[in-house]
Scaffold this motif. Structure first.
Motif, PDB file in Angstrom:
ATOM      1  N   LEU A   1      -7.262   3.449   9.358  1.00  0.00           N
ATOM      2  CA  LEU A   1      -8.312   4.369   9.776  1.00  0.00           C
ATOM      3  C   LEU A   1      -8.752   5.261   8.610  1.00  0.00           C
ATOM      4  O   LEU A   1      -9.950   5.423   8.360  1.00  0.00           O
ATOM      5  CB  LEU A   1      -7.835   5.229  10.956  1.00  0.00           C
ATOM      6  N   VAL A   2      -7.793   5.825   7.902  1.00  0.00           N
ATOM      7  CA  VAL A   2      -8.112   6.709   6.777  1.00  0.00           C
ATOM      8  C   VAL A   2      -8.785   5.916   5.664  1.00  0.00           C
ATOM      9  O   VAL A   2      -9.767   6.375   5.061  1.00  0.00           O
ATOM     10  CB  VAL A   2      -6.836   7.390   6.253  1.00  0.00           C
ATOM     11  N   GLU A   3      -8.275   4.710   5.380  1.00  0.00           N
ATOM     12  CA  GLU A   3      -8.860   3.884   4.320  1.00  0.00           C
ATOM     13  C   GLU A   3     -10.303   3.508   4.645  1.00  0.00           C
ATOM     14  O   GLU A   3     -11.158   3.481   3.764  1.00  0.00           O
ATOM     15  CB  GLU A   3      -8.018   2.632   4.116  1.00  0.00           C
ATOM     16  N   SER A   4     -10.577   3.193   5.913  1.00  0.00           N
ATOM     17  CA  SER A   4     -11.940   2.843   6.310  1.00  0.00           C
ATOM     18  C   SER A   4     -12.891   4.010   6.079  1.00  0.00           C
ATOM     19  O   SER A   4     -14.008   3.827   5.582  1.00  0.00           O
ATOM     20  CB  SER A   4     -11.962   2.422   7.785  1.00  0.00           C
ATOM     21  N   TRP A   5     -12.439   5.209   6.424  1.00  0.00           N
ATOM     22  CA  TRP A   5     -13.281   6.400   6.250  1.00  0.00           C
ATOM     23  C   TRP A   5     -13.512   6.684   4.764  1.00  0.00           C
ATOM     24  O   TRP A   5     -14.630   6.972   4.344  1.00  0.00           O
ATOM     25  CB  TRP A   5     -12.617   7.596   6.928  1.00  0.00           C
ATOM     26  N   VAL A   6     -12.438   6.580   3.960  1.00  0.00           N
ATOM     27  CA  VAL A   6     -12.551   6.861   2.530  1.00  0.00           C
ATOM     28  C   VAL A   6     -13.442   5.814   1.853  1.00  0.00           C
ATOM     29  O   VAL A   6     -14.286   6.149   1.010  1.00  0.00           O
ATOM     30  CB  VAL A   6     -11.159   6.892   1.875  1.00  0.00           C
ATOM     31  N   CYS A   7     -13.265   4.525   2.221  1.00  0.00           N
ATOM     32  CA  CYS A   7     -14.093   3.477   1.621  1.00  0.00           C
ATOM     33  C   CYS A   7     -15.567   3.669   1.974  1.00  0.00           C
ATOM     34  O   CYS A   7     -16.452   3.462   1.138  1.00  0.00           O
ATOM     35  CB  CYS A   7     -13.613   2.101   2.089  1.00  0.00           C
ATOM     36  N   HIS A   8     -15.817   4.084   3.197  1.00  0.00           N
ATOM     37  CA  HIS A   8     -17.203   4.323   3.602  1.00  0.00           C
ATOM     38  C   HIS A   8     -17.789   5.512   2.856  1.00  0.00           C
ATOM     39  O   HIS A   8     -18.962   5.493   2.457  1.00  0.00           O
ATOM     40  CB  HIS A   8     -17.274   4.564   5.109  1.00  0.00           C
ATOM     41  N   LEU A   9     -16.959   6.527   2.620  1.00  0.00           N
ATOM     42  CA  LEU A   9     -17.430   7.730   1.938  1.00  0.00           C
ATOM     43  C   LEU A   9     -17.674   7.488   0.452  1.00  0.00           C
ATOM     44  O   LEU A   9     -18.687   7.910  -0.106  1.00  0.00           O
ATOM     45  CB  LEU A   9     -16.413   8.862   2.129  1.00  0.00           C
TER      46      LEU A   9
ATOM     47  N   LYS B   1       0.827  -1.201   0.000  1.00  0.00           N
ATOM     48  CA  LYS B   1       0.000   0.000   0.000  1.00  0.00           C
ATOM     49  C   LYS B   1       0.864   1.255   0.000  1.00  0.00           C
ATOM     50  O   LYS B   1       0.597   2.212  -0.742  1.00  0.00           O
ATOM     51  CB  LYS B   1      -0.906   0.012   1.227  1.00  0.00           C
ATOM     52  N   ALA B   2       1.899   1.252   0.825  1.00  0.00           N
ATOM     53  CA  ALA B   2       2.762   2.424   0.912  1.00  0.00           C
ATOM     54  C   ALA B   2       3.477   2.678  -0.415  1.00  0.00           C
ATOM     55  O   ALA B   2       3.685   3.836  -0.803  1.00  0.00           O
ATOM     56  CB  ALA B   2       3.785   2.230   2.041  1.00  0.00           C
ATOM     57  N   SER B   3       3.846   1.611  -1.112  1.00  0.00           N
ATOM     58  CA  SER B   3       4.490   1.774  -2.413  1.00  0.00           C
ATOM     59  C   SER B   3       3.535   2.425  -3.410  1.00  0.00           C
ATOM     60  O   SER B   3       3.938   3.269  -4.216  1.00  0.00           O
ATOM     61  CB  SER B   3       4.954   0.417  -2.943  1.00  0.00           C
ATOM     62  N   LEU B   4       2.278   2.027  -3.355  1.00  0.00           N
ATOM     63  CA  LEU B   4       1.279   2.629  -4.244  1.00  0.00           C
ATOM     64  C   LEU B   4       1.097   4.111  -3.935  1.00  0.00           C
ATOM     65  O   LEU B   4       1.116   4.955  -4.848  1.00  0.00           O
ATOM     66  CB  LEU B   4      -0.053   1.896  -4.097  1.00  0.00           C
ATOM     67  N   TYR B   5       0.935   4.445  -2.659  1.00  0.00           N
ATOM     68  CA  TYR B   5       0.760   5.849  -2.280  1.00  0.00           C
ATOM     69  C   TYR B   5       2.020   6.652  -2.585  1.00  0.00           C
ATOM     70  O   TYR B   5       1.946   7.812  -3.012  1.00  0.00           O
ATOM     71  CB  TYR B   5       0.411   5.952  -0.797  1.00  0.00           C
ATOM     72  N   GLY B   6       3.182   6.035  -2.364  1.00  0.00           N
ATOM     73  CA  GLY B   6       4.431   6.719  -2.680  1.00  0.00           C
ATOM     74  C   GLY B   6       4.575   6.973  -4.166  1.00  0.00           C
ATOM     75  O   GLY B   6       5.033   8.046  -4.585  1.00  0.00           O
TER      76      GLY B   6
ATOM     77  N   THR C   1      10.402   4.612   9.759  1.00  0.00           N
ATOM     78  CA  THR C   1       9.814   4.666  11.103  1.00  0.00           C
ATOM     79  C   THR C   1       8.663   3.681  11.239  1.00  0.00           C
ATOM     80  O   THR C   1       8.562   2.948  12.234  1.00  0.00           O
ATOM     81  CB  THR C   1       9.309   6.096  11.395  1.00  0.00           C
ATOM     82  N   SER C   2       7.794   3.638  10.251  1.00  0.00           N
ATOM     83  CA  SER C   2       6.636   2.741  10.308  1.00  0.00           C
ATOM     84  C   SER C   2       7.061   1.284  10.359  1.00  0.00           C
ATOM     85  O   SER C   2       6.575   0.501  11.185  1.00  0.00           O
ATOM     86  CB  SER C   2       5.725   2.975   9.096  1.00  0.00           C
ATOM     87  N   LYS C   3       7.999   0.898   9.497  1.00  0.00           N
ATOM     88  CA  LYS C   3       8.424  -0.491   9.451  1.00  0.00           C
ATOM     89  C   LYS C   3       9.194  -0.906  10.696  1.00  0.00           C
ATOM     90  O   LYS C   3       9.043  -2.032  11.172  1.00  0.00           O
ATOM     91  CB  LYS C   3       9.278  -0.729   8.212  1.00  0.00           C
ATOM     92  N   VAL C   4      10.007  -0.005  11.231  1.00  0.00           N
ATOM     93  CA  VAL C   4      10.747  -0.328  12.450  1.00  0.00           C
ATOM     94  C   VAL C   4       9.786  -0.536  13.621  1.00  0.00           C
ATOM     95  O   VAL C   4       9.918  -1.494  14.396  1.00  0.00           O
ATOM     96  CB  VAL C   4      11.769   0.784  12.770  1.00  0.00           C
ATOM     97  N   VAL C   5       8.808   0.354  13.761  1.00  0.00           N
ATOM     98  CA  VAL C   5       7.831   0.217  14.846  1.00  0.00           C
ATOM     99  C   VAL C   5       7.016  -1.060  14.678  1.00  0.00           C
ATOM    100  O   VAL C   5       6.797  -1.810  15.641  1.00  0.00           O
ATOM    101  CB  VAL C   5       6.903   1.453  14.885  1.00  0.00           C
ATOM    102  N   MET C   6       6.575  -1.343  13.460  1.00  0.00           N
ATOM    103  CA  MET C   6       5.783  -2.538  13.220  1.00  0.00           C
ATOM    104  C   MET C   6       6.591  -3.807  13.460  1.00  0.00           C
ATOM    105  O   MET C   6       6.092  -4.779  14.020  1.00  0.00           O
ATOM    106  CB  MET C   6       5.241  -2.518  11.789  1.00  0.00           C
ATOM    107  N   THR C   7       7.861  -3.795  13.057  1.00  0.00           N
ATOM    108  CA  THR C   7       8.720  -4.962  13.279  1.00  0.00           C
ATOM    109  C   THR C   7       9.006  -5.160  14.754  1.00  0.00           C
ATOM    110  O   THR C   7       8.986  -6.286  15.255  1.00  0.00           O
ATOM    111  CB  THR C   7      10.041  -4.801  12.502  1.00  0.00           C
ATOM    112  N   ALA C   8       9.265  -4.066  15.475  1.00  0.00           N
ATOM    113  CA  ALA C   8       9.547  -4.165  16.907  1.00  0.00           C
ATOM    114  C   ALA C   8       8.342  -4.676  17.683  1.00  0.00           C
ATOM    115  O   ALA C   8       8.484  -5.419  18.660  1.00  0.00           O
ATOM    116  CB  ALA C   8       9.986  -2.804  17.447  1.00  0.00           C
TER     117      ALA C   8
ATOM    118  N   SER D   1      -1.680  -1.646   9.643  1.00  0.00           N
ATOM    119  CA  SER D   1      -1.289  -0.596   8.712  1.00  0.00           C
ATOM    120  C   SER D   1      -1.682   0.760   9.270  1.00  0.00           C
ATOM    121  O   SER D   1      -2.798   0.922   9.769  1.00  0.00           O
ATOM    122  CB  SER D   1      -1.965  -0.815   7.353  1.00  0.00           C
ATOM    123  N   PRO D   2      -0.784   1.742   9.202  1.00  0.00           N
ATOM    124  CA  PRO D   2      -1.133   3.097   9.649  1.00  0.00           C
ATOM    125  C   PRO D   2      -2.241   3.724   8.802  1.00  0.00           C
ATOM    126  O   PRO D   2      -2.817   4.731   9.196  1.00  0.00           O
ATOM    127  CB  PRO D   2       0.182   3.874   9.483  1.00  0.00           C
ATOM    128  N   PHE D   3      -2.503   3.130   7.639  1.00  0.00           N
ATOM    129  CA  PHE D   3      -3.508   3.693   6.738  1.00  0.00           C
ATOM    130  C   PHE D   3      -4.915   3.186   7.027  1.00  0.00           C
ATOM    131  O   PHE D   3      -5.869   3.657   6.393  1.00  0.00           O
ATOM    132  CB  PHE D   3      -3.165   3.339   5.286  1.00  0.00           C
TER     133      PHE D   3
END
Length: 289
Positions: free
Chosen positions: A239-247, A188-193, A222-229, A235-237
């Motif tokens: 919450l936003v994806e849920s709102w956008v999909c609902h909209l 997902k991050a690659s797509l957004y990037g 930062t995201s990958k290090v926190v998720m790995t630890a 996915s950090p996305f």
């Protein structure tokens, strides 16, 4: 005037964007990629039964994004294999991870503090690949913005996109791990990037490429290090994806509360590839104890 000029970063973004990836960052990329290959069910058995198949899988994990991008742009899929130093380096990492005596190399790179550093370095390479893919597509198709996004996306997550083909080399077929159906955070991050770098390439985003590379690298690392630890596969996305999909589509990724009341027997969500790999590692650890 750039919006982010208030950060007063000076020449650091430009210096960072020109930083060479070979060999330190590339080695980290190869180590983490092949480490994830070893986590895959049956990969160790394949390495003992057929080293050639195991090596091919490792090369796909390291260079799959280049192969897929070359095919899409009409180049030879084996074009990247002319870089002998990269192939030798990736092959050495593959051999050490799978065949090092007493599994010493694997134990060292899988040690969490070391792994966190390697994961952060890998995300530096991923960001560069996305930016390079968009730039390459821009030269071939000056106004093909969709093509730029697709090529950048493939450069950042090509390994995951061809994972089903890689599984066939190991004699495994798991369609539930299809990355298009169940996109992981890196995909997902690659797509957004890719979208961001395409907007920048089209001069629709008032940020220099070097600044965007720096900021996106910081976010990814930062995201990958926190998720790995935290051993998290969320996915950090979300919450936003849920709102956008609902909209936009009248539904959310997590489902609404009413859906749970009306569903008599909701089926469990399919597990991602990393979750399946974690389960396999835990079962093996219990057997070893």
């Amino acid at each position: 005037m750039e919006i982010l000029s208030v950060l007063n970063l000076g020449d650091f973004p430009h210096t960072f964007s020109k930083l060479g990836m070979f060999p330190v960052f590339d080695v980290a990329y190869y180590i983490v990629s092949i480490l994830y290959l070893k986590y895959e069910p049956g990969s160790v058995e394949v390495s003992r039964r057929s080293p050639v198949a195991s090596w091919l899988c490792a090369m796909l994990y390291c260079f799959g994004s280049y192969i897929l991008a070359d095919i899409m742009l009409g180049s030879s899929p084996i074009d990247y294999f002319q870089h002998n130093s990269h192939i030798v380096l990736a092959s050495a990492v593959w051999y050490l991870i799978f065949y090092c005596p007493l599994n010493l190399f694997y134990k060292c790179v899988a040690f969490l503090p070391v792994k966190l550093v390697l994961v952060a370095l890998k995300e530096v390479v991923r960001t560069r690949k996305i930016a390079a893919g968009v730039h390459h597509a821009h030269h071939a198709y000056h106004h093909g913005f969709i093509i730029m996004v697709i090529v950048g996306y493939v450069k950042g997550s090509g390994v995951a996109l061809i994972s089903n083909f890689e599984q066939l080399l190991r004699g495994i077929w798991r369609p539930e791990t299809n990355e298009i159906l169940n996109m992981s955070f890196p995909t997902k991050a690659s797509l957004y990037g890719a979208i961001l770098f395409t907007l920048q390439e089209a001069h629709w985003l008032p940020v220099s490429k070097s600044t965007l590379i720096l900021l996106f690298t910081i976010f990814m690392a930062t995201s990958k290090v926190v998720m790995t630890a935290r051993h998290s596969h969320g996915s950090p996305f979300t919450l936003v994806e849920s709102w956008v999909c609902h909209l936009l589509f009248g539904s959310s990724l997590g489902g609404s509360e009413d859906d749970h009341h009306h569903a008599a027997a909701p089926s469990p969500a399919p597990k991602s590839k990393e979750e399946l790999s974690d389960g396999t590692r835990k079962r093996k650890a219990k057997k070893a104890e």
